[in-house]
Design a protein around this motif. Structure first.
Motif, PDB file in Angstrom:
ATOM      1  N   SER A   1       6.058  -4.137  -0.755  1.00  0.00           N
ATOM      2  CA  SER A   1       4.738  -3.500  -1.459  1.00  0.00           C
ATOM      3  C   SER A   1       5.051  -2.016  -1.717  1.00  0.00           C
ATOM      4  O   SER A   1       4.385  -1.758  -2.939  1.00  0.00           O
TER       5      SER A   1
ATOM      6  N   ASP B   1      -0.630   1.435   5.583  1.00  0.00           N
ATOM      7  CA  ASP B   1       1.032   1.150   5.146  1.00  0.00           C
ATOM      8  C   ASP B   1       1.676   2.384   6.205  1.00  0.00           C
ATOM      9  O   ASP B   1       1.531   3.470   5.688  1.00  0.00           O
TER      10      ASP B   1
ATOM     11  N   SER C   1       0.267   1.113  -1.652  1.00  0.00           N
ATOM     12  CA  SER C   1       0.989   0.014  -0.645  1.00  0.00           C
ATOM     13  C   SER C   1       0.107  -0.787   0.129  1.00  0.00           C
ATOM     14  O   SER C   1      -0.150  -1.692   0.262  1.00  0.00           O
TER      15      SER C   1
ATOM     16  N   GLU D   1      -1.640  -8.169  11.496  1.00  0.00           N
ATOM     17  CA  GLU D   1      -0.362  -7.624  10.860  1.00  0.00           C
ATOM     18  C   GLU D   1      -0.128  -8.638   9.655  1.00  0.00           C
ATOM     19  O   GLU D   1      -0.114  -9.865   9.555  1.00  0.00           O
ATOM     20  N   VAL D   2       0.585  -7.891   8.368  1.00  0.00           N
ATOM     21  CA  VAL D   2       0.736  -8.467   7.317  1.00  0.00           C
ATOM     22  C   VAL D   2       2.275  -8.202   6.904  1.00  0.00           C
ATOM     23  O   VAL D   2       2.715  -6.893   7.156  1.00  0.00           O
ATOM     24  N   ASP D   3       2.912  -8.894   6.626  1.00  0.00           N
ATOM     25  CA  ASP D   3       4.322  -8.932   6.168  1.00  0.00           C
ATOM     26  C   ASP D   3       4.256  -7.997   4.738  1.00  0.00           C
ATOM     27  O   ASP D   3       3.739  -8.566   3.843  1.00  0.00           O
ATOM     28  N   GLU D   4       4.862  -6.878   4.722  1.00  0.00           N
ATOM     29  CA  GLU D   4       4.734  -5.919   3.607  1.00  0.00           C
ATOM     30  C   GLU D   4       5.969  -5.751   2.820  1.00  0.00           C
ATOM     31  O   GLU D   4       6.187  -4.847   2.117  1.00  0.00           O
TER      32      GLU D   4
ATOM     33  N   GLN E   1      -3.244  -8.591  -0.223  1.00  0.00           N
ATOM     34  CA  GLN E   1      -2.302 -10.014   0.205  1.00  0.00           C
ATOM     35  C   GLN E   1      -3.026 -10.523   1.430  1.00  0.00           C
ATOM     36  O   GLN E   1      -3.383 -11.787   1.511  1.00  0.00           O
TER      37      GLN E   1
ATOM     38  N   GLY F   1       0.469  -3.323   7.812  1.00  0.00           N
ATOM     39  CA  GLY F   1       1.782  -3.636   7.064  1.00  0.00           C
ATOM     40  C   GLY F   1       2.951  -3.483   7.922  1.00  0.00           C
ATOM     41  O   GLY F   1       3.103  -2.342   8.447  1.00  0.00           O
TER      42      GLY F   1
ATOM     43  N   ILE G   1      -1.236  -4.407   0.467  1.00  0.00           N
ATOM     44  CA  ILE G   1      -1.143  -4.952   1.895  1.00  0.00           C
ATOM     45  C   ILE G   1      -2.410  -5.848   1.942  1.00  0.00           C
ATOM     46  O   ILE G   1      -2.477  -6.784   2.549  1.00  0.00           O
TER      47      ILE G   1
END
Length: 140
Positions: free
Chosen positions: A111, A22, A127, A105-108, A134, A72, A131
């Motif tokens: 979080s 994060d 967080s 990459e993850v849309d955070e 998810q 994230g 992430i």
């Protein structure tokens, strides 16, 4: 894979362990997790900047030996990018460049809000867990 990937469809089945971040300019939350259990465990937050941050990340990578990294990436509620979006993506590219591991990459969005609502003592590490979990839920 040459750099950060946006799609979890690109994650090979042989990738089992992950180290997630994060990103923040002063603090970077971290978590480890694996594909089998689809769960994440918070790790101590890295409170450093610049090369000092990367030295601590390198120690975590040596310790955990992840197959890939997960970062994230924050967006505005409407999906628009902002300054921190670009900073997190730059961080993801730096991770890939320094350590040679695939980076996803993850849309955070939300979080940190979710971590704080859950009573997290270390919102950054919590967080990173959110992430990573998810991300793990999206894997086949």
């Amino acid at each position: 894979m040459s750099g950060p990937a946006a799609s979890t469809a690109d994650v090979p089945a042989r990738f089992q362990s992950f180290l997630a971040f994060d990103f923040g300019t002063r603090r970077v939350g971290t978590a480890t997790g694996n594909r089998l259990l689809r769960s994440a465990t918070p790790q101590p937050t890295i409170a450093a900047q610049g090369d000092a941050r990367f030295a601590q990340i390198e120690a975590r990578i040596r310790e955990w030996q992840p197959d890939a990294l997960v970062v994230g990436v924050p967006f505005h509620p409407d999906g628009a990018e902002h300054e921190n979006t670009r900073a997190a993506r730059r961080f993801a590219r730096q991770l890939h460049g320094r350590f040679g591991l695939p980076v996803y990459e993850v849309d955070e969005r939300y979080s940190t809000t979710e971590a704080l609502a859950g009573g997290a003592k270390d919102a950054d590490a919590a967080s990173a867990c959110i992430i990573l979990e998810q991300f793990l839920r999206t894997l086949p």
